[in-house]
Design an enzyme around this catalytic site. Structure first.
Site, PDB file in Angstrom:
ATOM      1  N   GLU A 275       4.796  -5.107   7.140  1.00 29.49           N
ATOM      2  CA  GLU A 275       4.056  -4.049   7.833  1.00 29.49           C
ATOM      3  C   GLU A 275       4.592  -3.774   9.232  1.00 29.49           C
ATOM      4  O   GLU A 275       4.599  -2.645   9.707  1.00 29.49           O
ATOM      5  CB  GLU A 275       2.558  -4.431   7.929  1.00 29.49           C
ATOM      6  CG  GLU A 275       1.796  -4.356   6.612  1.00 29.49           C
ATOM      7  CD  GLU A 275       1.829  -5.641   5.802  1.00 29.49           C
ATOM      8  OE1 GLU A 275       2.653  -6.543   6.086  1.00 29.49           O
ATOM      9  OE2 GLU A 275       1.008  -5.749   4.874  1.00 29.49           O
TER      10      GLU A 275
ATOM     11  N   GLY B 125       0.717  -5.198   0.886  1.00 30.06           N
ATOM     12  CA  GLY B 125      -0.449  -5.274   0.008  1.00 30.06           C
ATOM     13  C   GLY B 125      -0.160  -6.007  -1.292  1.00 30.06           C
ATOM     14  O   GLY B 125      -1.076  -6.557  -1.913  1.00 30.06           O
TER      15      GLY B 125
ATOM     16  N   ALA C  38       0.867  -1.174   0.000  1.00 27.07           N
ATOM     17  CA  ALA C  38       0.000   0.000   0.000  1.00 27.07           C
ATOM     18  C   ALA C  38       0.905   1.225   0.000  1.00 27.07           C
ATOM     19  O   ALA C  38       2.057   1.163   0.448  1.00 27.07           O
ATOM     20  CB  ALA C  38      -0.880  -0.017   1.239  1.00 27.07           C
TER      21      ALA C  38
ATOM     22  N   GLU D   7      -0.552  -9.534  -0.530  1.00 24.70           N
ATOM     23  CA  GLU D   7      -1.987  -9.735  -0.269  1.00 24.70           C
ATOM     24  C   GLU D   7      -2.792  -9.794  -1.568  1.00 24.70           C
ATOM     25  O   GLU D   7      -3.689 -10.619  -1.712  1.00 24.70           O
ATOM     26  CB  GLU D   7      -2.496  -8.628   0.663  1.00 24.70           C
ATOM     27  CG  GLU D   7      -1.951  -8.797   2.083  1.00 24.70           C
ATOM     28  CD  GLU D   7      -2.251  -7.629   3.002  1.00 24.70           C
ATOM     29  OE1 GLU D   7      -1.978  -6.479   2.613  1.00 24.70           O
ATOM     30  OE2 GLU D   7      -2.780  -7.864   4.105  1.00 24.70           O
TER      31      GLU D   7
HETATM   32  N1  CO8 Z   1       4.587   3.187  -0.821  1.00 25.99           N
HETATM   33  C1  CO8 Z   1       4.975   4.349  -1.374  1.00 25.99           C
HETATM   34  N2  CO8 Z   1       6.112   4.477  -2.068  1.00 25.99           N
HETATM   35  C2  CO8 Z   1       6.903   3.406  -2.185  1.00 25.99           C
HETATM   36  C3  CO8 Z   1       6.558   2.162  -1.617  1.00 25.99           C
HETATM   37  C4  CO8 Z   1       5.324   2.074  -0.910  1.00 25.99           C
HETATM   38  N3  CO8 Z   1       4.893   0.914  -0.375  1.00 25.99           N
HETATM   39  N4  CO8 Z   1       7.538   1.279  -1.903  1.00 25.99           N
HETATM   40  C5  CO8 Z   1       8.464   1.955  -2.622  1.00 25.99           C
HETATM   41  N5  CO8 Z   1       8.076   3.219  -2.798  1.00 25.99           N
HETATM   42  C6  CO8 Z   1       8.803   4.299  -3.496  1.00 25.99           C
HETATM   43  C7  CO8 Z   1       9.967   4.820  -2.691  1.00 25.99           C
HETATM   44  O1  CO8 Z   1       9.528   5.775  -1.749  1.00 25.99           O
HETATM   45  C8  CO8 Z   1      10.843   5.413  -3.767  1.00 25.99           C
HETATM   46  O2  CO8 Z   1      10.310   6.654  -4.139  1.00 25.99           O
HETATM   47  P1  CO8 Z   1      11.321   7.905  -4.454  1.00 25.99           P
HETATM   48  O3  CO8 Z   1      12.149   7.440  -5.643  1.00 25.99           O
HETATM   49  O4  CO8 Z   1      10.385   9.021  -4.799  1.00 25.99           O
HETATM   50  O5  CO8 Z   1      12.137   8.105  -3.243  1.00 25.99           O
HETATM   51  C9  CO8 Z   1      10.631   4.459  -4.939  1.00 25.99           C
HETATM   52  O6  CO8 Z   1       9.403   3.767  -4.669  1.00 25.99           O
HETATM   53  C10 CO8 Z   1      11.734   3.416  -5.069  1.00 25.99           C
HETATM   54  O7  CO8 Z   1      11.863   2.773  -3.823  1.00 25.99           O
HETATM   55  P2  CO8 Z   1      13.283   2.614  -3.058  1.00 25.99           P
HETATM   56  O8  CO8 Z   1      14.172   3.754  -3.390  1.00 25.99           O
HETATM   57  O9  CO8 Z   1      12.972   2.365  -1.624  1.00 25.99           O
HETATM   58  O10 CO8 Z   1      13.832   1.298  -3.778  1.00 25.99           O
HETATM   59  P3  CO8 Z   1      14.820   0.200  -3.174  1.00 25.99           P
HETATM   60  O11 CO8 Z   1      15.218  -0.654  -4.298  1.00 25.99           O
HETATM   61  O12 CO8 Z   1      15.890   0.845  -2.367  1.00 25.99           O
HETATM   62  O13 CO8 Z   1      13.910  -0.651  -2.150  1.00 25.99           O
HETATM   63  C11 CO8 Z   1      11.917  -1.822  -1.447  1.00 25.99           C
HETATM   64  C12 CO8 Z   1      12.824  -1.398  -2.641  1.00 25.99           C
HETATM   65  C13 CO8 Z   1      12.672  -2.799  -0.576  1.00 25.99           C
HETATM   66  C14 CO8 Z   1      10.692  -2.486  -2.054  1.00 25.99           C
HETATM   67  C15 CO8 Z   1      11.550  -0.569  -0.628  1.00 25.99           C
HETATM   68  O14 CO8 Z   1      11.038   0.425  -1.515  1.00 25.99           O
HETATM   69  C16 CO8 Z   1      10.522  -0.817   0.433  1.00 25.99           C
HETATM   70  O15 CO8 Z   1      10.821  -1.364   1.464  1.00 25.99           O
HETATM   71  N6  CO8 Z   1       9.240  -0.387   0.177  1.00 25.99           N
HETATM   72  C17 CO8 Z   1       8.181  -0.460   1.167  1.00 25.99           C
HETATM   73  C18 CO8 Z   1       7.682  -1.856   1.311  1.00 25.99           C
HETATM   74  C19 CO8 Z   1       6.611  -1.926   2.362  1.00 25.99           C
HETATM   75  O16 CO8 Z   1       6.819  -1.647   3.518  1.00 25.99           O
HETATM   76  N7  CO8 Z   1       5.416  -2.347   1.931  1.00 25.99           N
HETATM   77  C20 CO8 Z   1       4.296  -2.530   2.819  1.00 25.99           C
HETATM   78  C21 CO8 Z   1       3.467  -1.290   2.944  1.00 25.99           C
HETATM   79  S1  CO8 Z   1       2.174  -1.447   4.124  1.00 25.99           S
HETATM   80  C22 CO8 Z   1       0.981  -2.361   3.359  1.00 25.99           C
HETATM   81  O17 CO8 Z   1       1.124  -2.771   2.244  1.00 25.99           O
HETATM   82  C23 CO8 Z   1      -0.275  -2.643   4.136  1.00 25.99           C
HETATM   83  C24 CO8 Z   1      -1.462  -3.007   3.231  1.00 25.99           C
HETATM   84  C25 CO8 Z   1      -2.834  -2.884   3.834  1.00 25.99           C
HETATM   85  C26 CO8 Z   1      -2.993  -1.892   4.934  1.00 25.99           C
HETATM   86  C27 CO8 Z   1      -3.995  -0.834   4.679  1.00 25.99           C
HETATM   87  C28 CO8 Z   1      -4.042   0.055   5.878  1.00 25.99           C
HETATM   88  C29 CO8 Z   1      -4.847   1.343   5.711  1.00 25.99           C
END
Ligand code: CO8
Length: 259
Positions: free
Chosen positions: A134, A111, A66, A114
């Site tokens: 999460e 997500g 998400a 999921e």
């Molecule tokens: N949301 C928003 N932006 C994201 C997300 C995300 N989940 N994942 C990556 N991005 C963005 C980064 O912010 C970055 O943006 P920018 O270039 O503008 O800085 C761009 O994508 C590239 O990401 P990274 O620079 O971080 O890339 P890396 O190769 O270094 O890392 C990863 C890749 C490991 C995938 C890393 O981006 C990461 O850890 N992302 C987050 C993963 C995460 O925590 N996902 C779970 C989110 S919570 C969830 O899904 C709950 C679902 C249901 C709940 C609903 C509740 C209301």
């Protein structure tokens, strides 16, 4: 169909929905979730679509979860509304009366895992990564992760993944039954489409009955679940495809199913 954050194409009876926010690693904001609901509804209501594939654009991600930027300042009531939108969409996907395949081409986190679990099968590239991270941002899964992951891989492994937030690679996902098949990255979509076309040529009503019996029988007591299976199987005897399938077998020829 035209969308802002999804690509949508139909070929040979197979619809492919591609998450298309590569700059945010295809993270799901509410706008994209609403588009997904519209696209899945279209697939449900359109008889020429027999099978659905979900995948992500770019090399790196299926869906990285998400959208954290959109979620960071939500209050509990707003978070609940976002969860309801996601869960309504994923339930629609899970109960779609035709097969759905997730072609997981990279990160499927939170997500993302999921969404893939609401599909009937997960085909992964060798570079795919699954996880429920999460906990690392102070949350728990909210789009069915605690429930579907436990059903797919067992409670112990689900708790291990959800409590640690650790990612697993495609090989491990395959070992624990989360991924059905694993392919080299450059073959993933072609292999998934090949399998989808094969399913598109199968007796559609029987496929629908398979899905209904497995999905809705799973949580019933065994006697009731077997009764449900019998009712689903009995209904297949009212179809042209059952007549054709059995006739073709007895005449030693290939069947021509019409769905
Ligand atoms: N949301 C928003 N932006 C994201 C997300 C995300 N989940 N994942 C990556 N991005 C963005 C980064 O912010 C970055 O943006 P920018 O270039 O503008 O800085 C761009 O994508 C590239 O990401 P990274 O620079 O971080 O890339 P890396 O190769 O270094 O890392 C990863 C890749 C490991 C995938 C890393 O981006 C990461 O850890 N992302 C987050 C993963 C995460 O925590 N996902 C779970 C989110 S919570 C969830 O899904 C709950 C679902 C249901 C709940 C609903 C509740 C209301």
């Amino acid at each position: 169909m035209e969308f802002k954050n999804l690509l949508f194409e139909v070929e040979n009876g197979v619809a492919t929905i591609t998450f298309n926010r590569p700059k945010a690693l295809n993270a799901m904001n509410s706008e994209t979730m609403k588009e997904l609901m519209a696209a899945v509804t279209h697939c449900r209501d359109n008889d020429s679509i027999k099978v659905l594939i979900l995948t992500g654009s770019g090399e790196k991600a299926f869906v990285a979860g998400a959208d954290i930027a959109e979620m960071q300042n939500l209050r509990p009531k707003e978070a609940l509304a976002f969860m309801e939108l996601g869960n309504e969409t994923l339930r629609l996907l899970e109960t779609l009366p035709k097969p759905s395949l997730a072609a997981v081409n990279g990160f499927a986190l939170g997500g993302g895992t999921e969404i893939s679990m609401a599909c009937d099968m997960r085909f992964a590239s060798e570079t795919a990564r699954f996880g429920q991270p999460e906990i690392l941002i102070g949350l728990i899964p909210g789009w069915g992760g605690t429930q579907r992951l436990a059903r797919l891989v067992g409670m112990g492994r689900a708790k291990e993944l959800i409590m640690s937030g650790e990612m697993i690679d495609a090989k491990r996902a395959y070992e624990i039954g989360l991924a059905n098949r694993v392919f080299p990255s450059d073959q993933l979509l072609a292999e998934t489409k090949k399998f989808a076309v094969k399913l598109a040529g199968m007796p559609g009503f029987a496929l629908k009955m398979v899905k209904h019996a497995v999905n809705f029988g799973y949580d019933l007591a065994l006697d009731n679940a077997i009764r449900l299976e019998m009712e689903c199987c009995a209904q297949c005897f009212s179809t042209d495809d059952q007549k054709e399938g059995m006739k073709a077998f007895l005449e030693k020829r290939k069947p021509t199913f019409t769905g």
